[in-house]
Design a protein around this motif. Structure first.
Motif: not given
Length: 259
Positions: A145, A149, A151, A188, A245, A251-252, A254
């Motif tokens: 992941t 996106s 991080y 993820g 995930r 998310s990356n 959250k």
């Protein structure tokens, strides 16, 4: 629902890179159980030889081949051993460090790019003619992941995984119409024995902190199951991109942590 057919004789060989531990080792076990003769590659000869013996003891077929995916001459020599290959799982890779862009180590960035991107490129280029010759080939790119996106603190790894993602996406465009599928699996948060520990230079506390409070991160077997499922779809079905995930990760950036 379509059921998976046993691999054909021409496509029965599956090469798995980074097979000495984690996702690579789990994938080798599962593909072997699905009927493939797995070829295990990694730099750590003792690890892959032990795994090959374990797989053979379970009644399946496995061969160990020590290989550094960043060594193009060695990769090209490895490719000469095959007339055809049915599956290539580009799993070798990894993360180094978690520094911001301002202080990131260029050597770490370079090593991550060489392993994740150039290693995938080397194996794919060397084995693509063999995959096509099988009449039913599959290239799997195990990205992340992080390739989709960003991080904070992950720019070097994120950049490398973005490179892998684009490699898979572009290859799919370039070989459409040929008998080779290109599958990208983007995991993820996966808890394995070595990934975070390697990233933080052996610092166990930092490695453990990544997963602290997360009840059920993904395991190597979870990702291997996903890879095996994608590979064993009917030949006309291409799983272009599959993001997987744990439920606790939205998310990356959250992640639900208990306590």
């Amino acid at each position: 629902m379509a059921t998976a057919a046993a691999p054909s004789a021409a496509s029965r060989i599956a090469v798995v890179t980074g097979a000495s531990s984690g996702i690579g080792a789990a994938t080798a076990r599962q593909l072997a159980a699905a009927g493939y003769r797995v070829v295990l590659t990694a730099r750590r000869k003792d690890r892959i030889e032990a795994l090959a013996e374990e797989i053979r003891a379970a009644g399946h077929k496995a061969t160990a081949y020590p290989l550094d995916v960043t060594d193009r001459d060695a990769v090209d020599e490895f490719a000469t051993a095959f007339k055809t290959v049915g599956v290539l799982v580009n799993n070798a890779g990894g993360a180094l460090g978690a520094d911001p862009v301002a202080t990131g180590d260029p050597d770490d960035w370079r090593r991550m790019y060489e392993t994740n991107v150039i290693g995938t490129l080397n194996l794919t280029q060397a084995l693509l003619p063999k995959l096509e010759a099988s009449g039913d080939g599959t290239v799997v790119v195990v990205s992340s992941t992080a390739g989709l996106s960003t991080y904070e603190g992950g720019a070097g790894y994120v950049a490398a995984k973005h490179g892998e993602h684009v490699l898979a996406e572009t290859l799919r465009l370039e070989i459409v119409g040929r008998p080779v599928r290109v599958v990208e699996i983007a995991p993820g948060m996966v808890k394995t024995d070595e990934f975070a520990l390697t990233r933080f230079g052996g610092d166990r506390d930092k490695a453990d902190k990544v997963y602290r409070g997360v009840a059920d991160p993904l395991t190597a077997d979870d990702v291997a199951d996903t890879i095996t499922w994608a590979v064993t779809r009917p030949a006309h079905v291409n799983i272009d991109l599959l993001v997987v995930r744990p439920r606790a990760q939205a998310s990356n950036t959250k992640v639900h942590r208990e306590g």
